[in-house]
Scaffold this active site. Structure first.
Site, PDB file in Angstrom:
ATOM      1  N   VAL A  12       0.832  -1.209   0.000  1.00  0.00           N
ATOM      2  CA  VAL A  12       0.000   0.000   0.000  1.00  0.00           C
ATOM      3  C   VAL A  12       0.866   1.260   0.000  1.00  0.00           C
ATOM      4  O   VAL A  12       0.614   2.207  -0.751  1.00  0.00           O
ATOM      5  CB  VAL A  12      -0.980  -0.007   1.206  1.00  0.00           C
ATOM      6  CG1 VAL A  12      -1.848   1.242   1.189  1.00  0.00           C
ATOM      7  CG2 VAL A  12      -1.851  -1.254   1.180  1.00  0.00           C
ATOM      8  N   LYS A 100      -6.658  -1.591   9.427  1.00  0.00           N
ATOM      9  CA  LYS A 100      -7.925  -1.838  10.126  1.00  0.00           C
ATOM     10  C   LYS A 100      -7.733  -2.497  11.485  1.00  0.00           C
ATOM     11  O   LYS A 100      -8.560  -2.340  12.381  1.00  0.00           O
ATOM     12  CB  LYS A 100      -8.882  -2.674   9.276  1.00  0.00           C
ATOM     13  CG  LYS A 100      -8.315  -3.965   8.758  1.00  0.00           C
ATOM     14  CD  LYS A 100      -7.856  -3.818   7.355  1.00  0.00           C
ATOM     15  CE  LYS A 100      -6.895  -4.914   7.001  1.00  0.00           C
ATOM     16  NZ  LYS A 100      -6.535  -4.929   5.617  1.00  0.00           N
ATOM     17  N   GLU A 124     -10.231   5.796   5.858  1.00  0.00           N
ATOM     18  CA  GLU A 124     -11.077   5.350   4.737  1.00  0.00           C
ATOM     19  C   GLU A 124     -10.580   4.021   4.161  1.00  0.00           C
ATOM     20  O   GLU A 124     -11.374   3.137   3.800  1.00  0.00           O
ATOM     21  CB  GLU A 124     -11.076   6.420   3.638  1.00  0.00           C
ATOM     22  CG  GLU A 124     -11.873   6.072   2.399  1.00  0.00           C
ATOM     23  CD  GLU A 124     -13.358   5.898   2.678  1.00  0.00           C
ATOM     24  OE1 GLU A 124     -14.020   6.885   2.967  1.00  0.00           O
ATOM     25  OE2 GLU A 124     -13.828   4.746   2.612  1.00  0.00           O
ATOM     26  N   VAL A 127     -11.454  -0.057   5.373  1.00  0.00           N
ATOM     27  CA  VAL A 127     -12.630  -0.889   5.060  1.00  0.00           C
ATOM     28  C   VAL A 127     -13.009  -0.712   3.591  1.00  0.00           C
ATOM     29  O   VAL A 127     -13.190   0.421   3.130  1.00  0.00           O
ATOM     30  CB  VAL A 127     -13.848  -0.495   5.931  1.00  0.00           C
ATOM     31  CG1 VAL A 127     -15.005  -1.461   5.691  1.00  0.00           C
ATOM     32  CG2 VAL A 127     -13.493  -0.464   7.409  1.00  0.00           C
ATOM     33  N   GLY A 129     -11.317  -1.361   0.782  1.00  0.00           N
ATOM     34  CA  GLY A 129     -10.282  -1.020  -0.211  1.00  0.00           C
ATOM     35  C   GLY A 129     -10.550   0.327  -0.850  1.00  0.00           C
ATOM     36  O   GLY A 129     -10.647   1.353  -0.168  1.00  0.00           O
ATOM     37  N   ILE A 131     -13.236   1.477  -2.233  1.00  0.00           N
ATOM     38  CA  ILE A 131     -14.619   1.991  -2.186  1.00  0.00           C
ATOM     39  C   ILE A 131     -14.687   3.158  -1.202  1.00  0.00           C
ATOM     40  O   ILE A 131     -14.249   3.015  -0.063  1.00  0.00           O
ATOM     41  CB  ILE A 131     -15.603   0.896  -1.711  1.00  0.00           C
ATOM     42  CG1 ILE A 131     -15.528  -0.345  -2.595  1.00  0.00           C
ATOM     43  CG2 ILE A 131     -17.024   1.441  -1.657  1.00  0.00           C
ATOM     44  CD1 ILE A 131     -16.367  -1.512  -2.079  1.00  0.00           C
ATOM     45  N   LYS A 200     -13.630  -5.128  10.084  1.00  0.00           N
ATOM     46  CA  LYS A 200     -14.244  -4.142   9.192  1.00  0.00           C
ATOM     47  C   LYS A 200     -15.723  -3.923   9.538  1.00  0.00           C
ATOM     48  O   LYS A 200     -16.194  -2.784   9.553  1.00  0.00           O
ATOM     49  CB  LYS A 200     -14.079  -4.590   7.736  1.00  0.00           C
ATOM     50  CG  LYS A 200     -12.610  -4.485   7.281  1.00  0.00           C
ATOM     51  CD  LYS A 200     -12.360  -5.200   5.964  1.00  0.00           C
ATOM     52  CE  LYS A 200     -10.951  -4.973   5.440  1.00  0.00           C
ATOM     53  NZ  LYS A 200     -10.619  -5.839   4.290  1.00  0.00           N
TER      54      LYS A 200
HETATM   55  N1  HSE Z   1      -6.403  -8.565   3.105  1.00  0.00           N
HETATM   56  C1  HSE Z   1      -7.407  -7.574   2.904  1.00  0.00           C
HETATM   57  C2  HSE Z   1      -8.434  -8.111   1.925  1.00  0.00           C
HETATM   58  C3  HSE Z   1      -6.774  -6.339   2.380  1.00  0.00           C
HETATM   59  O1  HSE Z   1      -8.143  -9.114   1.268  1.00  0.00           O
HETATM   60  O2  HSE Z   1      -9.515  -7.568   1.832  1.00  0.00           O
HETATM   61  C4  HSE Z   1      -7.694  -5.150   2.300  1.00  0.00           C
HETATM   62  O3  HSE Z   1      -8.183  -4.789   3.560  1.00  0.00           O
END
Ligand code: HSE
Length: 423
Positions: A12, A100, A124, A127, A129, A131, A200
């Protein structure tokens, strides 16, 4: 230029650096002075990176530089990430995070620290990704009485379930691929055992209620026990197997929250959400249903969400961006034993009679769908090692009642059904 720093040059963090460079013109539409990454903290060396001159190994270089106004915490974990975030906020430096785990565990504390020091703790990217989900809940839907959120909130598991269902791929191979693609957590147990989704949905519940929902209180089941027979039963029932985070508000204002695999009816707006995509269905009493779909994991989508927070922080210098989640004592959630739903159940064929005795009017799956039992095996043939099973759907009953009745069988495998009214 507003100076920012990135903590952690992983999947990221590297995406955040690249996005801030590549989309500098777009960023200037909202922040005319522009945003520049001055430092990147990482203990590793990146001699070939275009950002090698900005790499530092000591966080104090960042914290003690008065030019730094915003930090992107993309390290993960609750150790150094917590310490560094706290220290930054205490200096009035806003923190934008994709972490998270940290938000679910220490969100209220870090937001209070931010408020005390006139800066922001924004999350943001934690939760959904890419969106813009939390911003939608916090602003676009802030007028709504949100009574339900059902979400596919983990990209890794949705990718795995999609590949297992569509291609018949085996679990370990698809999980490895999800790791290569940068979707999975460092320890993918958090994905496949449901903990990531539980965190999440706890964050979402906290935002829509304003009070803290502890993720440790969210009943949590992952996808490791899902097998081919589950997909076959799902097909017979015109449904998809999805790992959901579910939050429902009852008439007394209590929240029933759970993370588990569910059979989602084909007509649901969540059913077509495949691969790494996440989908979230939000029900407000006035707006009715709102559905958001987008990439739930991966470098660029997650970086996009982090940078949306960077822009928000840059537009609120010396202030705290308001958040409806106020913290305070954790709120009690509806005990899982009281939650009511239907279940798809598989028991040894010899115990089929017991099913009707215990549950009353059950709906046998294969018989009603017309699917012959051998169709559940490989290539249309029953597998020699596969025990002969009887699959049925129960009437609506509480989880507590179900658990009691399930104890009567010699073995039992079940998946919950998402109420068709919820989709
Ligand atoms: N490991 C998480 C997923 C990454 O696969 O959704 C994003 O939060």
């Amino acid at each position: 230029m507003i100076k920012a720093a990135i903590l952690g040059y992983g999947t990221v963090g590297s995406g955040v650096a690249a996005l801030i460079d590549q989309n500098s013109a777009e960023i200037r539409r909202s922040v005319p002075e522009g945003i520049e990454v001055k430092y990147i903290l990482d203990l590793r060396d990146f001699p070939d990176s275009p950002y090698r001159d900005r790499m530092v190994k000591d966080v104090n270089v960042i914290l003690e530089d008065p030019e730094i106004k915003i930090i992107c915490e993309t390290m993960g974990g609750k150790g150094a990430a917590y310490q560094f975030s706290k220290a930054a906020l205490e200096k009035g430096i806003s923190v934008c995070t994709s972490n998270k785990e940290l938000v679910a565990a220490f969100g209220p504390e870090l937001m209070a620290t931010a408020a005390a020091h006139h800066c922001s703790y924004l999350f943001e990217a934690s939760v959904g990704g890419g969106i813009p989900l939390l911003r939608t809940l916090n602003t676009g839907l802030s007028q709504e009485n949100i009574t339900r959120v059902a979400g596919i909130l983990n990209g890794t598991t949705n990718y795995i379930l999609t590949k297992m269902n569509r291609d018949g791929a085996d679990f370990d191979t698809v999980l490895r691929r999800a790791q290569e693609l940068g979707y999975a957590e460092r320890n993918p147990e958090a994905d496949v055992e449901g903990h990531d989704t539980a965190r999440k949905i706890a964050i979402i519940t906290s935002l829509i209620s304003g009070r803290t929902a502890r993720y440790e209180d969210v009943p949590c089941e992952g996808i490791t026990k899902i097998d081919r027979m589950d997909f076959a039963c799902a097909a017979a029932l015109h449904a998809e197997v999805k790992l959901l985070g579910l939050c429902e508000k009852d008439g007394d204002g209590r929240y029933a929250v759970i993370t588990a695999p569910f059979l989602v009816p084909e007509e649901s707006l969540l059913a077509p959400v495949q691969d790494v995509f996440n989908g979230v269905l939000i029900h407000g009493t006035m707006v009715d249903d709102v559905v958001l779909i987008g990439r739930g994991a991966g470098r660029d989508a997650t970086a996009s969400a982090v940078v949306s927070d960077v822009i928000d922080a840059a537009r609120h210098p010396g202030e705290t961006v308001p958040c409806p989640w106020k913290g305070g004592d954790p709120m009690p959630l509806v005990p899982v034993a009281e939650q009511k739903r239907r279940f798809l159940v598989r028991v040894p064929a010899a115990e089929a009679g017991l099913a009707a005795q215990l549950f009353g009017a059950v709906r046998p799956v294969a018989a009603e769908s017309g699917a012959a039992r051998p169709a559940f095996g490989e290539n249309g043939k029953s597998q020699p090692e596969q025990k002969e099973e009887y699959a049925f759907v129960t009437p609506v009953l509480s989880e507590g009642e179900f658990a009691k009745k399930a104890g009567e069988f010699s073995s039992v495998h079940r998946i919950r059904l998402l109420d068709p009214d919820m989709v």
